[in-house]
Design an enzyme around this catalytic site. Sequence first.
Site, PDB file in Angstrom:
ATOM      1  CB  VAL A  72      -0.935   0.007   1.217  1.00  0.00           C
ATOM      2  CG1 VAL A  72      -1.749   1.289   1.261  1.00  0.00           C
ATOM      3  CG2 VAL A  72      -1.856  -1.205   1.176  1.00  0.00           C
ATOM      4  CB  SER A  73       1.440   3.855  -2.535  1.00  0.00           C
ATOM      5  OG  SER A  73       1.595   2.977  -3.622  1.00  0.00           O
ATOM      6  CB  ALA A  74       4.121   6.681   1.036  1.00  0.00           C
TER       7      ALA A  74
END
Length: 397
Positions: A72-74
């Site tokens: 899950v991206s920043a």
Amino acid sequence: MTACTPSSSALRALMVDRLRETGSIRSPEVAEAFAKVPREKFVPEAELAAAYSYRDHIVTKRSPDGWAMSSVSAPWLQAQMLEAARIGPGARVWEIGSGGYNAALIAELVGPEGSVISMDIDPFVTERAARFLAETGYPHVKVVLGDAEHAAEEFAPFDAILVTVGVWDCPWGHLLAPEGRMVVPLRFAGITRAITFSADGDRLVGLDPTVCGFVPVQGAGAHRTRLASLAGGAVTLTIDGGPDLDTAALDRALASPRTVRWTSVEIGDDVPFDTMHLWLATVDDTFGIIWRDPDAGDDLAEPALRWFTPALITPGSFAYLTMRDIGLRCHEFGVRAHGPGGEKLAQRLLTHVQTWDRDWRDHPGPAFALYPKHAAVPVPVTGRVFQKRHTQLVLEW
């Protein structure tokens, strides 16, 4: 939860405040989406504070050898990509690379009249994303198991396409609706930039390249990077194209005496120099990347950056960017080189760095454009054309 432990809603509000302060969130609509979607529900393996760290991504699946296969991206990067996509109520959006959380944010932006399709090639990812979306009130998001290289024609056209995996090519421009936008973490010469593309005649014009890193795409769109792991994995060299690297020869080069040159080019702490990477990739087709295992000794290699330090790599020699302290919060760029061709590579890299400093350091960076594979592309006066499977990427300074 103790009285001293912040609640998820409090941490969510703090995250939104930080994203606004740093400029990642610029619109009230994106702020409202981040304030509403419970991020922790999509990353149950993370501690609550980690789930709401605005700077950090969360790995949700690793390969047997430890490489990240899904994450899950920043939040800062998700927010910037959503702002760039300009998603409004009623929009039809395709997300390539699932996880659930970003799709929920998109669902908030498109509202009940819009539609969101989130696609991933990994059934572990799609099952998890569909389950989390249903549990958090977004069952209307359509999660699709499939290879995005050729599986979205039936759902097009799209007002926005958001790619949340690192891709080497971008064959989806024809799926955009008029005025549509596509945000893509596009890889070239070992570099990745999240670029916002929109149609301009037969080409796509790229805007706002953002330094980023993403899990690489799998399936038909996967791209094989040439890699040499030296000194038992202590030092790694990668190059985007050409023949396989000769690991044995490069290992011998690393063990040989090194050439060191200093450039007289200075850089301050926390001053970005990412346009140097783009300049080097433009002017030298031996451009690659070096990184060092942080647990390995400094005597093997001293790259300027922990990750993605520029290098020039040939079959038996390489040179790379380093730096040394020359004052309080000030450093000088240098070049280290190894192998029989090391001295020539060192001089070449030094000249490139000095040219960047003299002519391009204060430049905003090159313009990006994507053309179809067989289109006639105007050769840039100062730039480079990267040939890909489906497209041609043009960098022009």
